[in-house]
Design a protein around this motif. Sequence first.
Motif, PDB file in Angstrom:
ATOM      1  N   VAL A 148       6.944   8.740 -10.348  1.00 36.53           N
ATOM      2  CA  VAL A 148       7.130   7.350  -9.938  1.00 36.53           C
ATOM      3  C   VAL A 148       5.861   6.807  -9.288  1.00 36.53           C
ATOM      4  O   VAL A 148       5.374   7.362  -8.298  1.00 36.53           O
ATOM      5  N   LEU A 149       5.357   5.703  -9.840  1.00 39.45           N
ATOM      6  CA  LEU A 149       4.281   4.951  -9.201  1.00 39.45           C
ATOM      7  C   LEU A 149       4.912   3.628  -8.766  1.00 39.45           C
ATOM      8  O   LEU A 149       5.329   2.834  -9.614  1.00 39.45           O
ATOM      9  N   PRO A 150       5.031   3.374  -7.451  1.00 38.12           N
ATOM     10  CA  PRO A 150       5.828   2.230  -6.995  1.00 38.12           C
ATOM     11  C   PRO A 150       5.347   0.872  -7.503  1.00 38.12           C
ATOM     12  O   PRO A 150       6.134  -0.050  -7.676  1.00 38.12           O
ATOM     13  N   ASP A 151       4.026   0.746  -7.763  1.00 35.83           N
ATOM     14  CA  ASP A 151       3.462  -0.531  -8.202  1.00 35.83           C
ATOM     15  C   ASP A 151       2.460  -0.253  -9.317  1.00 35.83           C
ATOM     16  O   ASP A 151       1.686   0.712  -9.242  1.00 35.83           O
ATOM     17  N   ASP A 152       2.447  -1.105 -10.342  1.00 30.56           N
ATOM     18  CA  ASP A 152       1.602  -0.798 -11.494  1.00 30.56           C
ATOM     19  C   ASP A 152       0.106  -0.963 -11.238  1.00 30.56           C
ATOM     20  O   ASP A 152      -0.719  -0.608 -12.082  1.00 30.56           O
ATOM     21  N   GLN A 153      -0.271  -1.517 -10.075  1.00 33.53           N
ATOM     22  CA  GLN A 153      -1.691  -1.651  -9.750  1.00 33.53           C
ATOM     23  C   GLN A 153      -2.214  -0.488  -8.896  1.00 33.53           C
ATOM     24  O   GLN A 153      -3.403  -0.403  -8.609  1.00 33.53           O
ATOM     25  N   MET A 154      -1.318   0.368  -8.475  1.00 37.94           N
ATOM     26  CA  MET A 154      -1.747   1.501  -7.635  1.00 37.94           C
ATOM     27  C   MET A 154      -2.456   2.557  -8.481  1.00 37.94           C
ATOM     28  O   MET A 154      -2.151   2.714  -9.664  1.00 37.94           O
ATOM     29  N   PRO A 155      -3.386   3.291  -7.885  1.00 36.66           N
ATOM     30  CA  PRO A 155      -4.032   4.367  -8.637  1.00 36.66           C
ATOM     31  C   PRO A 155      -3.042   5.492  -8.936  1.00 36.66           C
ATOM     32  O   PRO A 155      -2.071   5.696  -8.206  1.00 36.66           O
ATOM     33  N   ASN A 156      -3.316   6.212 -10.019  1.00 40.50           N
ATOM     34  CA  ASN A 156      -2.420   7.310 -10.419  1.00 40.50           C
ATOM     35  C   ASN A 156      -2.232   8.338  -9.314  1.00 40.50           C
ATOM     36  O   ASN A 156      -1.209   9.019  -9.246  1.00 40.50           O
TER      37      ASN A 156
ATOM     38  N   LYS B  17       0.858  -1.187   0.000  1.00 37.69           N
ATOM     39  CA  LYS B  17       0.000   0.000   0.000  1.00 37.69           C
ATOM     40  C   LYS B  17       0.896   1.240   0.000  1.00 37.69           C
ATOM     41  O   LYS B  17       1.914   1.283   0.687  1.00 37.69           O
ATOM     42  N   ALA B  18       0.490   2.231  -0.761  1.00 35.67           N
ATOM     43  CA  ALA B  18       1.324   3.425  -0.919  1.00 35.67           C
ATOM     44  C   ALA B  18       1.646   4.083   0.416  1.00 35.67           C
ATOM     45  O   ALA B  18       2.748   4.597   0.613  1.00 35.67           O
ATOM     46  N   ASP B  19       0.687   4.047   1.355  1.00 37.67           N
ATOM     47  CA  ASP B  19       0.944   4.737   2.627  1.00 37.67           C
ATOM     48  C   ASP B  19       1.900   3.970   3.539  1.00 37.67           C
ATOM     49  O   ASP B  19       2.299   4.462   4.586  1.00 37.67           O
ATOM     50  N   LYS B  20       2.297   2.752   3.122  1.00 43.58           N
ATOM     51  CA  LYS B  20       3.285   1.993   3.902  1.00 43.58           C
ATOM     52  C   LYS B  20       4.666   2.045   3.248  1.00 43.58           C
ATOM     53  O   LYS B  20       5.599   1.383   3.692  1.00 43.58           O
TER      54      LYS B  20
END
Length: 205
Positions: free
Chosen positions: A157-165, A62-65
């Motif tokens: 940078v989006l750390p994971d390709d499944q994360m929202p923009n 998760k982005a917040d982690k």
Amino acid sequence: GAAAPAAPADRPTAGAPAPAAPATAAPAAGGSAHPKIPVVPATGGGAATGGDEAYAYTHPCKADKLTVKVSARAGSPDQRVIEVHNQGTAYCSLSYYPLIGLGSSKAPQHGADLTPLVPGGLGGPPAYALAPGRSTYAVVDLNPGSGGVADVDQLNVLPDDQMPNADTRNFPLGAGAKAGKQPKLGLYRESVADAVASTETAGRG
């Protein structure tokens, strides 16, 4: 007309060989030609909840982690090191590499951003497993060829390709950085040296 029901009854038996279909998964073994599969080895505590790679594969990061940092690579002004750190208490998974866009900080949207070449022919685990408290690294070579593209001053940078923009992080490239027409990005790796080596395989396979 009694023969009519017999036809549907035949169909299941005709379909019986279908279980052999998983053999089509065999081509994935072709990925064994790429032994450098991105997996962080488990470091103790495997029995704990969220304590191993198998747990990671079903629990995307998760982005917040995550904390994300971008820095210039020493001695290589056109390369940027992307460090993604898992500040959570459990393993989580990332895509093989971050989603990267290179564009203008003044652009109202980033649909026209440059996207780098990435390594192909990937086999092995379903994702990159990131242990709690650990970092992984990806390196982007902004200009492996010649020439430059004007108005590119930001790395997105989006750390994971499944994360929202909305989880995209933006980093200034800094003075003197020149992006070429065909940047290259490598896979997530445990060390910067391995990440640099991975960058060299981008655009192949």
